[in-house]
Motif scaffolding. Structure first.
Motif, PDB file in Angstrom:
ATOM      1  N   ALA A  25       0.836  -1.202   0.000  1.00 42.83           N
ATOM      2  CA  ALA A  25       0.000   0.000   0.000  1.00 42.83           C
ATOM      3  C   ALA A  25       0.866   1.246   0.000  1.00 42.83           C
ATOM      4  O   ALA A  25       1.913   1.287   0.638  1.00 42.83           O
ATOM      5  CB  ALA A  25      -0.903   0.006   1.218  1.00 42.83           C
ATOM      6  N   SER A  26       0.401   2.263  -0.722  1.00 41.36           N
ATOM      7  CA  SER A  26       1.115   3.538  -0.748  1.00 41.36           C
ATOM      8  C   SER A  26       0.176   4.716  -0.467  1.00 41.36           C
ATOM      9  O   SER A  26       0.631   5.834  -0.318  1.00 41.36           O
ATOM     10  CB  SER A  26       1.789   3.732  -2.102  1.00 41.36           C
ATOM     11  OG  SER A  26       0.825   3.685  -3.132  1.00 41.36           O
ATOM     12  N   THR A  27      -1.118   4.461  -0.406  1.00 39.53           N
ATOM     13  CA  THR A  27      -2.087   5.518  -0.137  1.00 39.53           C
ATOM     14  C   THR A  27      -3.025   5.058   0.973  1.00 39.53           C
ATOM     15  O   THR A  27      -2.962   3.911   1.410  1.00 39.53           O
ATOM     16  CB  THR A  27      -2.945   5.834  -1.393  1.00 39.53           C
ATOM     17  OG1 THR A  27      -3.723   4.678  -1.720  1.00 39.53           O
ATOM     18  CG2 THR A  27      -2.082   6.218  -2.572  1.00 39.53           C
ATOM     19  N   ILE A  28      -3.894   5.968   1.395  1.00 40.91           N
ATOM     20  CA  ILE A  28      -4.934   5.587   2.353  1.00 40.91           C
ATOM     21  C   ILE A  28      -6.290   5.826   1.698  1.00 40.91           C
ATOM     22  O   ILE A  28      -6.416   6.635   0.781  1.00 40.91           O
ATOM     23  CB  ILE A  28      -4.819   6.339   3.695  1.00 40.91           C
ATOM     24  CG1 ILE A  28      -4.945   7.845   3.494  1.00 40.91           C
ATOM     25  CG2 ILE A  28      -3.535   5.980   4.406  1.00 40.91           C
ATOM     26  CD1 ILE A  28      -5.050   8.610   4.803  1.00 40.91           C
ATOM     27  N   ASP A  29      -7.302   5.099   2.172  1.00 39.44           N
ATOM     28  CA  ASP A  29      -8.638   5.176   1.584  1.00 39.44           C
ATOM     29  C   ASP A  29      -9.678   5.323   2.687  1.00 39.44           C
ATOM     30  O   ASP A  29      -9.531   4.734   3.758  1.00 39.44           O
ATOM     31  CB  ASP A  29      -8.920   3.905   0.770  1.00 39.44           C
ATOM     32  CG  ASP A  29     -10.293   3.936   0.127  1.00 39.44           C
ATOM     33  OD1 ASP A  29     -10.563   4.893  -0.629  1.00 39.44           O
ATOM     34  OD2 ASP A  29     -11.088   3.021   0.393  1.00 39.44           O
ATOM     35  N   HIS A  30     -10.701   6.101   2.416  1.00 40.81           N
ATOM     36  CA  HIS A  30     -11.848   6.202   3.314  1.00 40.81           C
ATOM     37  C   HIS A  30     -12.804   5.068   2.958  1.00 40.81           C
ATOM     38  O   HIS A  30     -13.261   4.985   1.818  1.00 40.81           O
ATOM     39  CB  HIS A  30     -12.557   7.540   3.131  1.00 40.81           C
ATOM     40  CG  HIS A  30     -11.782   8.704   3.654  1.00 40.81           C
ATOM     41  ND1 HIS A  30     -10.748   9.283   2.956  1.00 40.81           N
ATOM     42  CD2 HIS A  30     -11.898   9.377   4.816  1.00 40.81           C
ATOM     43  CE1 HIS A  30     -10.259  10.274   3.660  1.00 40.81           C
ATOM     44  NE2 HIS A  30     -10.933  10.365   4.793  1.00 40.81           N
ATOM     45  N   VAL A  31     -13.088   4.187   3.905  1.00 44.56           N
ATOM     46  CA  VAL A  31     -14.006   3.075   3.658  1.00 44.56           C
ATOM     47  C   VAL A  31     -15.364   3.645   3.252  1.00 44.56           C
ATOM     48  O   VAL A  31     -15.922   3.272   2.222  1.00 44.56           O
ATOM     49  CB  VAL A  31     -14.127   2.160   4.897  1.00 44.56           C
ATOM     50  CG1 VAL A  31     -15.115   1.042   4.645  1.00 44.56           C
ATOM     51  CG2 VAL A  31     -12.757   1.583   5.266  1.00 44.56           C
TER      52      VAL A  31
END
Length: 165
Positions: free
Chosen positions: A90-96
């Motif tokens: 992973a290199s980014t973050i995501d909002h579920v």
């Protein structure tokens, strides 16, 4: 040389310099639990053992508990740099739940995500995509998150940090 400071109840409070720890011990506000035998501190009249772990003689109340602030780096570290959807790096973050739909910037709503999954998911929920999260996101726990300076641990600290986890 750093010293782990334990509250009177043996929970980790902070990591301080050995000089600060020695002052606490000399003022009888703390006692030495573990020390470095091979490297004493030399004073003008005598030598002192260099503290590795000290415990406070009185309990210090920590107001409101310790909340870990949400950061991009923290989310990636919590999730082990692995995508919550496919398991790749992973290199980014995501909002579920996407922000456009009222999703918050919270530990429970943010997950680490690879660039591909993040772009494919876009502004949808995992249920709409037919995807499942590999784990349930939660706030991080343990002394390594709440006590500053425990990233670089001394081997003598391990038993005391394990008690707090």
């Amino acid at each position: 040389m750093r010293t782990l400071v334990l509250n009177a109840g043996y929970e980790p409070l902070a990591v301080v310099s050995f000089k600060r720890a020695l002052v606490l011990v000399m003022n009888e506000k703390a006692t030495v639990v573990e020390h470095t035998e091979t490297d004493p501190v030399w004073g003008t009249s005598r030598s002192y053992e260099r503290p590795a772990v000290i415990i406070l003689t009185r309990y210090v109340r920590v107001p409101g508990g310790r909340r870990v602030p949400v950061t991009r780096r923290g989310v990636l570290r919590r999730d082990g740099m692995r995508c919550a959807y496919c398991g790749k790096a992973a290199s980014t973050i995501d909002h579920v739940l996407p922000r456009s739909r009222g999703g918050a910037d919270s530990w429970e709503n943010l997950v680490a995500c690879c660039l591909r999954c993040n772009n494919v998911k876009g502004d949808r929920t995992p249920q709409e995509m037919g995807w499942e999260l590999r784990f349930a996101p939660h706030p991080p726990r343990g002394a390594q998150w709440t006590v500053r300076g425990t990233e670089r641990t001394d081997p003598r600290w391990e038993p005391y940090l394990a008690l707090a986890a």
